[in-house]
Design an enzyme around this catalytic site. Structure first.
Site, mmCIF file in Angstrom:
data_model
loop_
_atom_site.group_PDB
_atom_site.id
_atom_site.type_symbol
_atom_site.label_atom_id
_atom_site.label_comp_id
_atom_site.label_asym_id
_atom_site.label_seq_id
_atom_site.Cartn_x
_atom_site.Cartn_y
_atom_site.Cartn_z
ATOM 1 N N GLU A 101 0.844 -1.199 0.000
ATOM 2 C CA GLU A 101 0.000 0.000 0.000
ATOM 3 C C GLU A 101 0.875 1.244 0.000
ATOM 4 O O GLU A 101 1.985 1.229 0.531
ATOM 5 C CB GLU A 101 -0.900 0.008 1.253
ATOM 6 C CG GLU A 101 -2.377 -0.160 0.967
ATOM 7 C CD GLU A 101 -3.022 0.967 0.169
ATOM 8 O OE1 GLU A 101 -2.390 1.573 -0.718
ATOM 9 O OE2 GLU A 101 -4.195 1.253 0.446
ATOM 10 N N ASP A 102 0.361 2.299 -0.591
ATOM 11 C CA ASP A 102 1.118 3.551 -0.585
ATOM 12 C C ASP A 102 0.987 4.243 0.768
ATOM 13 O O ASP A 102 1.985 4.603 1.379
ATOM 14 C CB ASP A 102 0.675 4.465 -1.740
ATOM 15 C CG ASP A 102 -0.839 4.656 -1.821
ATOM 16 O OD1 ASP A 102 -1.586 4.099 -0.990
ATOM 17 O OD2 ASP A 102 -1.290 5.373 -2.740
ATOM 18 N N ASP A 105 -4.335 5.945 5.691
ATOM 19 C CA ASP A 105 -4.869 7.182 6.276
ATOM 20 C C ASP A 105 -5.988 6.782 7.228
ATOM 21 O O ASP A 105 -5.730 6.441 8.377
ATOM 22 C CB ASP A 105 -5.315 8.098 5.132
ATOM 23 C CG ASP A 105 -5.786 9.453 5.614
ATOM 24 O OD1 ASP A 105 -5.772 9.698 6.822
ATOM 25 O OD2 ASP A 105 -6.175 10.288 4.770
ATOM 26 N N PHE A 154 -1.604 16.532 3.791
ATOM 27 C CA PHE A 154 -1.854 15.933 2.483
ATOM 28 C C PHE A 154 -0.567 15.901 1.695
ATOM 29 O O PHE A 154 0.034 16.926 1.400
ATOM 30 C CB PHE A 154 -2.951 16.657 1.705
ATOM 31 C CG PHE A 154 -3.452 15.798 0.585
ATOM 32 C CD1 PHE A 154 -4.344 14.767 0.848
ATOM 33 C CD2 PHE A 154 -2.973 15.949 -0.706
ATOM 34 C CE1 PHE A 154 -4.758 13.907 -0.168
ATOM 35 C CE2 PHE A 154 -3.381 15.101 -1.733
ATOM 36 C CZ PHE A 154 -4.280 14.084 -1.453
ATOM 37 N N ASP A 161 -1.026 10.937 -5.397
ATOM 38 C CA ASP A 161 -1.510 12.019 -6.266
ATOM 39 C C ASP A 161 -2.388 13.001 -5.529
ATOM 40 O O ASP A 161 -2.898 12.723 -4.448
ATOM 41 C CB ASP A 161 -2.346 11.427 -7.402
ATOM 42 C CG ASP A 161 -3.717 10.936 -6.905
ATOM 43 O OD1 ASP A 161 -3.744 10.109 -5.977
ATOM 44 O OD2 ASP A 161 -4.748 11.404 -7.424
ATOM 45 N N ARG A 167 2.125 12.192 -9.209
ATOM 46 C CA ARG A 167 2.541 10.805 -8.945
ATOM 47 C C ARG A 167 3.986 10.573 -9.353
ATOM 48 O O ARG A 167 4.675 9.732 -8.794
ATOM 49 C CB ARG A 167 1.661 9.818 -9.730
ATOM 50 C CG ARG A 167 0.222 9.729 -9.244
ATOM 51 C CD ARG A 167 -0.440 8.501 -9.863
ATOM 52 N NE ARG A 167 -1.890 8.532 -9.794
ATOM 53 C CZ ARG A 167 -2.612 8.162 -8.743
ATOM 54 N NH1 ARG A 167 -2.019 7.750 -7.646
ATOM 55 N NH2 ARG A 167 -3.922 8.205 -8.769
HETATM 56 P P1 IMP Z 1 -7.709 5.523 3.535
HETATM 57 O O1 IMP Z 1 -8.808 4.614 3.076
HETATM 58 O O2 IMP Z 1 -8.216 6.778 4.193
HETATM 59 O O3 IMP Z 1 -6.659 4.830 4.356
HETATM 60 O O4 IMP Z 1 -7.016 6.101 2.221
HETATM 61 C C1 IMP Z 1 -6.157 5.338 1.475
HETATM 62 C C2 IMP Z 1 -5.938 5.916 0.113
HETATM 63 O O5 IMP Z 1 -6.255 7.319 0.066
HETATM 64 C C3 IMP Z 1 -4.476 5.807 -0.247
HETATM 65 O O6 IMP Z 1 -4.195 4.574 -0.856
HETATM 66 C C4 IMP Z 1 -4.295 7.002 -1.160
HETATM 67 O O7 IMP Z 1 -4.643 6.661 -2.483
HETATM 68 C C5 IMP Z 1 -5.271 8.029 -0.637
HETATM 69 N N1 IMP Z 1 -4.616 8.975 0.289
HETATM 70 C C6 IMP Z 1 -4.750 9.064 1.635
HETATM 71 N N2 IMP Z 1 -4.004 10.059 2.141
HETATM 72 C C7 IMP Z 1 -3.370 10.620 1.081
HETATM 73 C C8 IMP Z 1 -2.425 11.698 0.954
HETATM 74 O O8 IMP Z 1 -1.985 12.373 1.917
HETATM 75 N N3 IMP Z 1 -2.009 11.977 -0.312
HETATM 76 C C9 IMP Z 1 -2.418 11.278 -1.405
HETATM 77 N N4 IMP Z 1 -3.294 10.256 -1.326
HETATM 78 C C10 IMP Z 1 -3.764 9.942 -0.095
HETATM 79 MG MG MG Z 2 -5.370 8.450 -4.577
#
Ligand code: IMP
Ligand code: MG
Length: 181
Positions: A101-102, A105, A154, A161, A167
C-alpha cells in the site's frame, strides 16, 4: 510541479534506502514460503511505484498482481465506500499474499480490501505500507511492514496524487494547502 510542494518529507535517496530495508526483511521472513508461492498485490494506482521498487528489493521469486479499487471522488479524503474496478488476475488460495500500500490514512480502503482477500483463503496475508499517517482515527490494521510514520498532512509524490497529478515526483512532499483547500 516542484513549486507546489511546501516541504519535502522523504527524498529519493531516503525512499530507496527504506524500500531496500523492507525488501530485505521480506526476503528473510518469506524464505520458507517460496514453495506455496508469494504474490505481491498492489492497489492501483498509488501503490504501483512502491511495489515496482519493492519487488526488485526482494531476493525471492514473487508474482506481481494488481487491483483497482475506488473510493468515490478524487478529493483529498477517503469516503469509505469502496468499489472493485479491477480484480486480481491470479488465484491466491493457498499462497502467501503481501499487499503493498502507498499510504494508510483512515484505513477504510485497506480494511475492506483485506477482508475481501482473506475470504479467498490465502496461506497468509500481510501488509507492507510505505507510509502510515499519524491520524486520530484509523482503522485497526496490523501492518507487518511500515516504511515511515508520516504527519497528518496531504502529501504527494512517489505514486501519491492529488487529482491524478504529482505521482511522478521522485520524492514525497507536503502539498501546499492553498492548492487543495
Ligand atoms: P484511507 O482509506 O483513508 O486509508 O485512504 C487510502 C488511500 O487514500 C491511499 O491509498 C491514497 O490513495 C489516498 N490517500 C490518503 N491520504 C493521502 C495523501 O496524503 N495523499 C495522497 N493520497 C492519499
Ligand atoms: Mg489516490
Amino acid at each position: 510541479m516542484h513549486d507546489d510542494i511546501k516541504e519535502v518529507l522523504y527524498t529519493q535517496e531516503e525512499l530507496a534506502r527504506r524500500v531496500g530495508e523492507i525488501g530485505a526483511a521480506i526476503t528473510r521472513d518469506y524464505a520458507d514460503a517460496v514453495d506455496e508461492g508469494i504474490v505481491l498485490v498492489s492497489v492501483l494506482r498509488g501503490a504501483a511505484i512502491f511495489m515496482a521498487d519493492l519487488a526488485r528489493a526482494i531476493q525471492l521469486p514473487v508474482e506481481m498482481d494488481y487491483m483497482a479499487i475506488s473510493s468515490y471522488g478524487n478529493g483529498a479524503k477517503s469516503s469509505g465506500v469502496v468499489r472493485i474496478l479491477k480484480d486480481l488476475s491470479s488465484e491466491i488460495e493457498g499462497r502467501h499474499v503481501i499487499v503493498a500500500e502507498d499510504i494508510l490514512d483512515s484505513g477504510l480502503t485497506l480494511k475492506y480490501l483485506l477482508k475481501n482477500l482473506a475470504s479467498r483463503k490465502p496461506a497468509s496475508l500481510a501488509v507492507a505500507t510505505l507510509l502510515r499517517k499519524d491520524t486520530e482515527v484509523q482503522a485497526d490494521i496490523d501492518c507487518r511492514y511500515v516504511g515511515f510514520e508520516c504527519p497528518d498532512e496531504f502529501i504527494v509524490g512517489y505514486g501519491l496524487d492529488y487529482a491524478e497529478r504529482y505521482r511522478n515526483l521522485p520524492y514525497i512532499g507536503i502539498l501546499k494547502p492553498e492548492l487543495y483547500s
